[in-house]
Design an enzyme around this catalytic site. Structure first.
Site, PDB file in Angstrom:
ATOM      1  N   ASP A 139      -1.430   9.650 -10.551  1.00  0.00           N
ATOM      2  CA  ASP A 139      -1.076   8.235 -11.487  1.00  0.00           C
ATOM      3  C   ASP A 139       0.211   7.905 -12.027  1.00  0.00           C
ATOM      4  O   ASP A 139       0.651   6.636 -11.875  1.00  0.00           O
ATOM      5  CB  ASP A 139      -1.873   8.608 -12.960  1.00  0.00           C
ATOM      6  CG  ASP A 139      -3.543   8.703 -12.825  1.00  0.00           C
ATOM      7  OD1 ASP A 139      -3.562   8.248 -11.955  1.00  0.00           O
ATOM      8  OD2 ASP A 139      -3.948   9.510 -13.612  1.00  0.00           O
ATOM      9  N   ASP A 149       1.115  -1.251   0.188  1.00  0.00           N
ATOM     10  CA  ASP A 149      -0.088  -0.170  -0.289  1.00  0.00           C
ATOM     11  C   ASP A 149       1.010   1.182   0.267  1.00  0.00           C
ATOM     12  O   ASP A 149       1.839   1.528   1.277  1.00  0.00           O
ATOM     13  CB  ASP A 149      -1.165  -0.117   1.223  1.00  0.00           C
ATOM     14  CG  ASP A 149      -2.220   1.042   1.291  1.00  0.00           C
ATOM     15  OD1 ASP A 149      -2.902   1.174   0.774  1.00  0.00           O
ATOM     16  OD2 ASP A 149      -2.007   2.380   1.935  1.00  0.00           O
ATOM     17  N   ARG A 160      13.306 -11.159   1.143  1.00  0.00           N
ATOM     18  CA  ARG A 160      14.377 -10.920   0.178  1.00  0.00           C
ATOM     19  C   ARG A 160      13.491  -9.668  -0.816  1.00  0.00           C
ATOM     20  O   ARG A 160      14.198  -8.828  -0.367  1.00  0.00           O
ATOM     21  CB  ARG A 160      14.949 -12.436  -0.207  1.00  0.00           C
ATOM     22  CG  ARG A 160      16.367 -11.455  -1.306  1.00  0.00           C
ATOM     23  CD  ARG A 160      16.573 -12.396  -2.293  1.00  0.00           C
ATOM     24  NE  ARG A 160      15.883 -13.282  -3.268  1.00  0.00           N
ATOM     25  CZ  ARG A 160      16.294 -12.813  -4.048  1.00  0.00           C
ATOM     26  NH1 ARG A 160      16.173 -11.720  -4.085  1.00  0.00           N
ATOM     27  NH2 ARG A 160      14.996 -13.436  -5.044  1.00  0.00           N
ATOM     28  N   GLU A 199      -4.456   2.185  -4.995  1.00  0.00           N
ATOM     29  CA  GLU A 199      -3.125   2.532  -4.361  1.00  0.00           C
ATOM     30  C   GLU A 199      -2.283   1.212  -3.886  1.00  0.00           C
ATOM     31  O   GLU A 199      -0.976   1.029  -3.211  1.00  0.00           O
ATOM     32  CB  GLU A 199      -2.439   3.359  -3.748  1.00  0.00           C
ATOM     33  CG  GLU A 199      -3.282   3.137  -2.232  1.00  0.00           C
ATOM     34  CD  GLU A 199      -4.819   4.029  -1.671  1.00  0.00           C
ATOM     35  OE1 GLU A 199      -4.905   4.491  -0.984  1.00  0.00           O
ATOM     36  OE2 GLU A 199      -5.537   4.404  -3.009  1.00  0.00           O
ATOM     37  N   GLU A 259       5.237 -16.337 -11.085  1.00  0.00           N
ATOM     38  CA  GLU A 259       5.525 -14.720 -10.484  1.00  0.00           C
ATOM     39  C   GLU A 259       5.011 -13.361 -11.277  1.00  0.00           C
ATOM     40  O   GLU A 259       5.149 -14.202 -11.886  1.00  0.00           O
ATOM     41  CB  GLU A 259       6.669 -14.699  -9.957  1.00  0.00           C
ATOM     42  CG  GLU A 259       7.516 -15.488  -9.202  1.00  0.00           C
ATOM     43  CD  GLU A 259       8.942 -15.097  -8.368  1.00  0.00           C
ATOM     44  OE1 GLU A 259       9.506 -15.615  -7.753  1.00  0.00           O
ATOM     45  OE2 GLU A 259       9.401 -14.071  -9.158  1.00  0.00           O
ATOM     46  N   ASN A 267      -2.656  12.579  -3.331  1.00  0.00           N
ATOM     47  CA  ASN A 267      -3.228  12.863  -4.145  1.00  0.00           C
ATOM     48  C   ASN A 267      -3.834  14.537  -3.952  1.00  0.00           C
ATOM     49  O   ASN A 267      -3.355  15.542  -4.655  1.00  0.00           O
ATOM     50  CB  ASN A 267      -4.085  12.390  -4.641  1.00  0.00           C
ATOM     51  CG  ASN A 267      -3.956  10.982  -5.381  1.00  0.00           C
ATOM     52  OD1 ASN A 267      -3.138  11.385  -6.932  1.00  0.00           O
ATOM     53  ND2 ASN A 267      -4.862  10.170  -5.555  1.00  0.00           N
ATOM     54  N   ARG A 325      10.357 -14.667 -12.533  1.00  0.00           N
ATOM     55  CA  ARG A 325      10.296 -16.303 -11.744  1.00  0.00           C
ATOM     56  C   ARG A 325       8.953 -16.666 -13.171  1.00  0.00           C
ATOM     57  O   ARG A 325       8.370 -16.356 -12.593  1.00  0.00           O
ATOM     58  CB  ARG A 325      10.833 -17.152 -11.025  1.00  0.00           C
ATOM     59  CG  ARG A 325      12.159 -16.749 -10.778  1.00  0.00           C
ATOM     60  CD  ARG A 325      12.422 -17.722  -9.498  1.00  0.00           C
ATOM     61  NE  ARG A 325      11.934 -17.001  -7.924  1.00  0.00           N
ATOM     62  CZ  ARG A 325      12.546 -17.280  -6.938  1.00  0.00           C
ATOM     63  NH1 ARG A 325      13.596 -17.611  -6.727  1.00  0.00           N
ATOM     64  NH2 ARG A 325      11.641 -16.673  -6.251  1.00  0.00           N
TER      65      ARG A 325
END
Length: 439
Positions: free
Chosen positions: A327, A310, A370, A354, A346, A318, A343
């Site tokens: 945007d 988020d 990671r 948002e 994914e 905004n 990969r």
């Protein structure tokens, strides 16, 4: 002479008047029957044309959808894995470890999944040069397919279609060409199992075919014609007033059929899987893909990780910089997220306004952490100013991470809920961070 001619004309007119007067019912009945026959024939012709038009429209949209799916798969999957060791895009991918289908095989198998033989619906991609593993089914199977292949080789920009008996059903069969593209020539000419190794750009390498039954629609049309016949028989008794009602009825039927065609077209257009603003997978496609990956990981008994993101204080962003800047901000964030997934399986998706989601099949919690760190570093490197943010002078992300091994007693919604709880906790603890949620 002139008087004699006028007298004959007058006598003929009087005779016609008497004939009309004495046989008015027969003449009117004949005229109305003629009108009835013409109207019925016209209605039948209009109905057939509308049925054919609807079948044609559906076939064109279906072909475009299949072609776009192949192009999207080729660009977003096959092109990306070319530089990855151990992964090959080949026709016989089932028998090769690390193999994935090449675009043509993907299209063929997608068509097989969409086909419903019990309903007479058939999606096919065939060629006169099928790969060895598809010798039995990859070439033309009947006269129509041979006719289509012969015609489209001479007219590659055209389409070939026919309404005919297919099996035990009346069906509308539609075909278009699949042309050899520059990115495919080298692969087809060098692949060991390729049956043809002198392909050139623009040659017809295959035919995509959509077969759809129309007998049920024809039965509905015939039932409609029976109703119209009854109405027209009433018109014979009601004369001109009845004819006016029938004309109105024809217009209503025409508008209803056209409206159905428009609604079908609009429905297919709404099935587009990409969010227009961010060019990521949209929410609808996210729901489909996470279900697919859930089932795949359940079969393989491997972990499935989900990251919900988020943009922190985006409403303030905004309000401060305007929606156009908002945007642009979302596009930049989406690019960072998209670059973090590379990969097989994914993907990053726009989950809400948002909010974003990253689905990582076969990835454990440590590896998901990671990826989250890479995303945070990428967002920081953007250095998008956010002077009204309560936690930083730049745009930041809060993230929630959840990982599970799918089983029969769990559902994707539980994984989404856990990631959402992690996201909520990350916001509570100061934002610009991620929280791993473990029940």
């Amino acid at each position: 002479m002139m008087k004699a001619l006028k007298w004959k004309l007058l006598k003929l007119c009087k005779l016609l008047y008497q004939l009309l007067y004495t046989h008015i019912i027969i003449i009117l009945f004949t005229l109305l029957c003629l009108g009835f026959g013409i109207a019925l024939a016209g209605t039948y012709y209009l109905t057939i044309n509308l049925v054919d038009s609807q079948a044609m429209q559906y076939a064109k949209v279906a072909v475009k959808t299949l072609n776009e799916a192949r192009i999207l798969y080729s660009k977003n999957v096959v092109d990306r894995i070319k530089s990855m060791d151990g992964i090959m895009a080949i026709p016989e991918y089932h028998a090769v470890k690390g193999g994935i289908p090449n675009p043509a095989t993907y299209n063929i198998e997608l068509g097989e999944r969409l086909s419903d033989k019990s309903e007479g619906m058939l999606f096919r991609l065939y060629s006169d040069y099928p790969f060895p593993n598809r010798q039995l089914t990859g070439g033309p199977q009947d006269k129509f397919e041979w006719d289509a292949l012969t015609y489209l080789k001479e007219h590659p920009e055209a389409s070939f279609y026919r309404k005919e008996q297919f099996g035990d059903r009346l069906s509308f069969r539609y075909t278009e060409t699949v042309l050899m593209e520059p990115s495919c020539v080298a692969c087809h000419n060098t692949l060991r199992s390729s049956p043809k190794k002198d392909w050139k750009v623009g040659q017809v390498r295959g035919i995509v075919e959509i077969t759809q039954p129309v007998d049920n629609v024809m039965l509905i049309a015939e039932d409609g014609l029976k109703v119209i016949s009854t109405v027209l028989m009433t018109i014979i008794a009601l004369a001109i007033s009845g004819l006016i009602l029938v004309i109105g009825r024809f217009r209503i039927i025409n508008q209803e059929l056209e409206q159905k065609v428009l609604e079908r077209t609009a429905t297919l257009n709404r099935l587009a899987a990409i969010d227009e603003l961010t060019q990521l997978v949209n929410r609808r496609q996210f729901n489909i893909l996470i279900q697919q990956e859930w089932r795949r990981m359940q079969r393989q008994q491997r972990p499935l990780s989900l990251i919900l993101c988020d943009v922190d204080h985006f409403k303030k962003y905004n309000d401060t910089y305007g929606h156009l800047a908002g945007d642009n901000c979302l596009r930049a964030v989406a690019q960072v997220l998209d670059s973090s997934v590379n990969r097989c399986g994914e993907f990053a998706a726009r989950y809400g306004g948002e909010e974003f989601a990253i689905v990582l099949p076969g990835v454990n919690c440590s590896e998901a952490t990671r990826v989250a760190n890479i995303i945070i570093d990428g967002i920081h490197s953007l250095k998008i100013p956010h002077k009204t943010s309560l936690n930083s002078s730049y745009v930041t992300l809060s993230m929630g991470i959840a990982t599970t091994i799918p089983n029969d007693q769990s559902f994707p919604e539980q994984l989404i809920k856990s990631a959402d709880l992690g996201l909520y906790q990350a916001k509570e603890e100061g934002r610009d961070r991620f929280i791993i949620w473990n029940e």
